[in-house]
Design an enzyme around this catalytic site. Structure first.
Site, PDB file in Angstrom:
ATOM      1  N   ASP A  38     -11.427  -9.162   6.916  1.00 52.36           N
ATOM      2  CA  ASP A  38     -12.784  -9.172   6.352  1.00 52.36           C
ATOM      3  C   ASP A  38     -13.372 -10.576   6.412  1.00 52.36           C
ATOM      4  O   ASP A  38     -14.546 -10.762   6.732  1.00 52.36           O
ATOM      5  CB  ASP A  38     -12.773  -8.697   4.892  1.00 52.36           C
ATOM      6  CG  ASP A  38     -13.018  -7.205   4.799  1.00 52.36           C
ATOM      7  OD1 ASP A  38     -12.720  -6.500   5.793  1.00 52.36           O
ATOM      8  OD2 ASP A  38     -13.501  -6.743   3.748  1.00 52.36           O
ATOM      9  N   ASP A  56      -5.739  -7.127   5.500  1.00 53.09           N
ATOM     10  CA  ASP A  56      -6.906  -6.534   4.854  1.00 53.09           C
ATOM     11  C   ASP A  56      -7.894  -7.640   4.486  1.00 53.09           C
ATOM     12  O   ASP A  56      -9.092  -7.582   4.768  1.00 53.09           O
ATOM     13  CB  ASP A  56      -6.418  -5.791   3.589  1.00 53.09           C
ATOM     14  CG  ASP A  56      -7.482  -4.896   3.001  1.00 53.09           C
ATOM     15  OD1 ASP A  56      -8.611  -4.911   3.511  1.00 53.09           O
ATOM     16  OD2 ASP A  56      -7.180  -4.191   2.013  1.00 53.09           O
ATOM     17  N   ASP A  96      -2.268 -18.614   2.618  1.00 49.29           N
ATOM     18  CA  ASP A  96      -3.282 -19.417   1.925  1.00 49.29           C
ATOM     19  C   ASP A  96      -3.886 -20.439   2.878  1.00 49.29           C
ATOM     20  O   ASP A  96      -5.102 -20.655   2.914  1.00 49.29           O
ATOM     21  CB  ASP A  96      -2.704 -20.080   0.663  1.00 49.29           C
ATOM     22  CG  ASP A  96      -1.285 -20.593   0.855  1.00 49.29           C
ATOM     23  OD1 ASP A  96      -0.670 -20.295   1.886  1.00 49.29           O
ATOM     24  OD2 ASP A  96      -0.788 -21.300  -0.046  1.00 49.29           O
ATOM     25  N   TYR A 113       0.826  -1.212   0.000  1.00 47.68           N
ATOM     26  CA  TYR A 113       0.000   0.000   0.000  1.00 47.68           C
ATOM     27  C   TYR A 113       0.861   1.264   0.000  1.00 47.68           C
ATOM     28  O   TYR A 113       0.405   2.330  -0.399  1.00 47.68           O
ATOM     29  CB  TYR A 113      -0.910   0.034   1.230  1.00 47.68           C
ATOM     30  CG  TYR A 113      -1.912  -1.086   1.245  1.00 47.68           C
ATOM     31  CD1 TYR A 113      -3.199  -0.889   0.758  1.00 47.68           C
ATOM     32  CD2 TYR A 113      -1.573  -2.334   1.723  1.00 47.68           C
ATOM     33  CE1 TYR A 113      -4.120  -1.915   0.760  1.00 47.68           C
ATOM     34  CE2 TYR A 113      -2.488  -3.363   1.730  1.00 47.68           C
ATOM     35  CZ  TYR A 113      -3.750  -3.149   1.246  1.00 47.68           C
ATOM     36  OH  TYR A 113      -4.661  -4.177   1.250  1.00 47.68           O
ATOM     37  N   LYS A 161       3.881 -15.302   3.980  1.00 49.33           N
ATOM     38  CA  LYS A 161       4.026 -16.140   2.787  1.00 49.33           C
ATOM     39  C   LYS A 161       5.530 -16.387   2.617  1.00 49.33           C
ATOM     40  O   LYS A 161       6.134 -16.078   1.579  1.00 49.33           O
ATOM     41  CB  LYS A 161       3.397 -15.410   1.579  1.00 49.33           C
ATOM     42  CG  LYS A 161       3.296 -16.217   0.316  1.00 49.33           C
ATOM     43  CD  LYS A 161       2.210 -17.276   0.362  1.00 49.33           C
ATOM     44  CE  LYS A 161       2.211 -18.090  -0.927  1.00 49.33           C
ATOM     45  NZ  LYS A 161       1.459 -19.356  -0.798  1.00 49.33           N
TER      46      LYS A 161
END
Ligand code: NAD
Length: 358
Positions: free
Chosen positions: A250, A246, A222, A142, A189
């Site tokens: 959610d 992010d 994942d 970001y 990751k």
């Protein structure tokens, strides 16, 4: 004790839900012997209408002088056609940056009376669900450099993290875990990304040197996304970077049912924090008195816990929310149907349970 709270009601349902949250805050003060000196300031569309800008300097100054900031929501169709930097949402980004808020805490807690509202099978949530996502807020793709080739055929976003940025968010997650069940799952990751390998290395070092009593495990993002819907009860605190956080926050929040139930906290280096529901200004129901105020009331509980260090008071507010739901009260978004209660009735009920003598 006495505390200074700056409130930013904002737009749409913001003022309605804030009125109920302040009722509950005042009641908590009366019950526990604290005084909350509340100062209301402009932000978002309301500020644009009054002053021409979404984040007046007076608002920033007031927030910086406060012990904590409570925000409703900003935005709405009236301001949608303004240039991006002059829109209500710029006020929100501006205040987060002015207060140096780098940690976003999003609890996903399923209140027992709302189990039926979760999209998960009942056997997966029979023991409840209480996950806290601690998301880094000021680094990652970001805020990295961006590139688009002249022919438009190639694009790039740079993913970047420094040791300092990872250390401070890791500490925040471990501190949160100490107030809960003492378990952190760090999500990255590291099998692919260099930033994730640094992330894992630094999180492990901070853990070993400073928080050896907290239980730490690592998961690839994942797998974490999968585990959240297959076995959510295994999680307590999830620590992760901006992009992964992010998405995962959610996912975690939706497991609990309505968007009207979910609070959040954004924290910086000191105790000052910004507390707000995760939902927006809901222009479609603004002014109808039917908004669910519980996410904002639960944001008050987070504020009591994280900025004011009043854990008993925070739990009392959360218990009062649970009691109101236990008594069968539902706003429209919680499936109340014809018997839905109003925003004000829900606020009054929480206040009643908070002040009731046990
Ligand atoms: P939204 O969260 O405002 O609304 C989405 C849906 O959820 C709507 O149907 C709404 O009625 C419902 N809803 C939201 N909060 C509710 C509550 N407390 N009780 C009952 N129902 C509720 O998202 P949106 O419609 O995409 O955005 C509306 C405006 O809010 C936009 O201008 C957007 O930019 C802004 N927004 C602001 C914030 C913020 O202030 N932090 C966050 C998201 C969106």
């Amino acid at each position: 004790m006495e505390f200074k709270i700056t409130v930013l009601p904002g737009d749409g349902i913001g003022p309605e839900i804030m009125a109920e949250a302040l009722k509950v805050l005042t009641a908590a003060g009366a019950k526990f012997g604290h005084k909350f000196r509340v100062k209301s300031c402009l932000i978002g569309g309301a500020a644009i209408d009054e002053t021409g800008e979404p984040l007046p300097k007076e608002t920033v100054d007031n927030c910086l002088r406060a012990d904590a900031v409570l925000l409703g929501a900003v935005g709405g169709p009236k301001w949608e056609n303004l240039p991006v930097k002059q829109r209500p949402e710029a006020g929100l980004l501006g205040i987060r940056s002015a207060l140096g808020l780098y940690a976003n805490l999003r609890p996903a807690r399923l209140f027992a009376p709302l189990k039926a509202a979760s999209p998960l099978k009942s056997e997966l949530i029979q023991d409840g669900l209480d996950v806290l996502v601690v998301r880094e807020l000021t680094g990652d793709v970001y805020f990295g450099r961006r590139f688009r080739s002249e022919d438009g055929n190639t694009a790039m976003d740079e993913m970047c993290y420094s040791v300092h940025e990872i250390e401070r968010i890791a500490r925040r997650a471990f501190e949160c875990a100490k107030l809960r069940s003492g378990k952190v799952t760090s999500v990255d990751k590291a099998n692919v990304l260099t930033t994730s390998r640094l992330w894992r290395e630094v999180v492990t070092r901070v853990h070993d040197e400073e928080y050896p009593d907290v239980q730490l495990s690592h998961l690839y993002v994942d797998n974490a996304a999968m585990q959240l819907v297959v076995n959510p009860a295994q999680f307590d605190v999830i620590l992760t970077s901006n992009l992964f956080g992010d998405i995962l926050s959610d996912e975690a929040s939706m497991i609990t049912g309505s968007i009207g139930m979910l609070p959040s906290a954004s924290l910086g280096a000191g105790p000052l924090g910004l507390y707000e529901p995760i939902h927006g200004s809901a222009p479609d129901i603004a002014g109808k008195g039917i908004a669910n105020p519980l996410a904002t009331i639960l944001s008050v509980a987070m504020m009591l816990r994280h900025s004011l260090r009043l854990e008993d008071e925070a739990r009392a507010v959360e218990d009062a929310v649970n009691a109101a739901l236990e008594s069968g009260l539902r706003t429209k978004d919680l499936g109340g149907g014809d018997r839905s209660v109003s925003c004000e009735e829900m606020g009054d009920a929480v206040m009643g349970h908070l002040t009731a003598k046990k």
